[in-house]
Motif scaffolding. Structure first.
Motif, PDB file in Angstrom:
ATOM      1  N   ASP A  65      -0.184   3.758   1.520  1.00 32.47           N
ATOM      2  CA  ASP A  65      -0.534   4.332   2.817  1.00 32.47           C
ATOM      3  C   ASP A  65      -0.761   5.841   2.729  1.00 32.47           C
ATOM      4  O   ASP A  65      -0.332   6.604   3.578  1.00 32.47           O
ATOM      5  CB  ASP A  65       0.530   4.000   3.879  1.00 32.47           C
ATOM      6  CG  ASP A  65       0.555   2.523   4.229  1.00 32.47           C
ATOM      7  OD1 ASP A  65      -0.525   1.900   4.230  1.00 32.47           O
ATOM      8  OD2 ASP A  65       1.648   1.999   4.494  1.00 32.47           O
ATOM      9  N   SER A 125       0.842  -1.187   0.000  1.00 34.02           N
ATOM     10  CA  SER A 125       0.000   0.000   0.000  1.00 34.02           C
ATOM     11  C   SER A 125       0.878   1.238   0.000  1.00 34.02           C
ATOM     12  O   SER A 125       1.969   1.236   0.580  1.00 34.02           O
ATOM     13  CB  SER A 125      -0.911   0.016   1.227  1.00 34.02           C
ATOM     14  OG  SER A 125      -1.637   1.231   1.278  1.00 34.02           O
ATOM     15  N   ASP A 168      -3.587   1.143  -5.064  1.00 38.32           N
ATOM     16  CA  ASP A 168      -3.349   0.007  -4.164  1.00 38.32           C
ATOM     17  C   ASP A 168      -4.007  -1.256  -4.725  1.00 38.32           C
ATOM     18  O   ASP A 168      -3.497  -2.360  -4.570  1.00 38.32           O
ATOM     19  CB  ASP A 168      -3.918   0.265  -2.761  1.00 38.32           C
ATOM     20  CG  ASP A 168      -3.066   1.183  -1.905  1.00 38.32           C
ATOM     21  OD1 ASP A 168      -1.910   1.476  -2.277  1.00 38.32           O
ATOM     22  OD2 ASP A 168      -3.578   1.617  -0.838  1.00 38.32           O
TER      23      ASP A 168
END
Length: 192
Positions: free
Chosen positions: A7, A5, A17
């Protein structure tokens, strides 16, 4: 394998993602025109390994982008097809296709090519000639049909049950039309 990911609390990041791994959007491209067997996907994604293809299919199935369905008399064969969530990626592929067409350039000697890879830009060219309706396009042995409505353009494998127009192209002409180097050649009202 755990999902990587970015993030980032960002819609683009979240989308990447899910579909941003190498090959994912090309798998979606292959399924836009209809269900495909594993062997079809492998044949039309030159350069992908069997391990990577299997992993991408599992990930995309897990993320509800595609589904795997058994077909045939003994359900020994499986086909992969886009879910509604996967079909919702079509506008993103259309936008990438339009942007990428401007950067396509000349075909390099190492470039693989498949006739159906021109489906997205050819759909735009067909819509310029036929703003609403159904058209069948033959590119050599490959046959696609387009449904063009106010809601957009979709393409499907095979000829349309009833077409308003029909186009016959060779691969070189399809490439020229797809890149905007030439307009679609004369068409005929469909004999279907």
């Amino acid at each position: 394998m755990p999902r990587r990911s970015y993030d980032h609390y960002c819609a683009v990041s979240r989308a990447l993602d899910i579909v941003g791994d190498r090959w994912n959007l090309l798998v979606v491209r292959e399924l836009c025109s209809g269900p495909r067997r594993y062997s079809d996907l492998f044949a039309d994604l030159p350069g992908i390994s069997t391990d990577v293809l299997a992993a991408r299919l599992k990930e995309l199935e897990r993320d509800d982008i595609l589904t795997r369905r058994k077909v045939g008399p003994r359900t020994a064969t499986a086909v992969y097809e886009l879910t509604p969530t996967g079909m919702a990626l079509r506008p993103a592929l259309e936008a990438l296709s339009a942007w990428g067409t401007e950067h396509l350039g000349e075909r390099r000697p190492t470039d693989a090519v498949r006739a159906h890879w021109f489906a997205l830009p050819l759909g735009r060219a067909v819509a310029e000639v036929l703003p609403i309706g159904t058209a069948t396009v033959h590119i050599g042995d490959t046959v696609l049909h387009y449904n063009i409505t106010a809601a957009g353009i979709t393409h499907h494998d095979g000829p349309a049950p009833a077409s308003d127009l029909e186009f016959h192209l060779d691969l070189a002409t399809a490439a020229e039309v797809a890149t905007g180097a030439r307009p679609l050649p004369d068409h005929s009202p469909s004999a279907l």
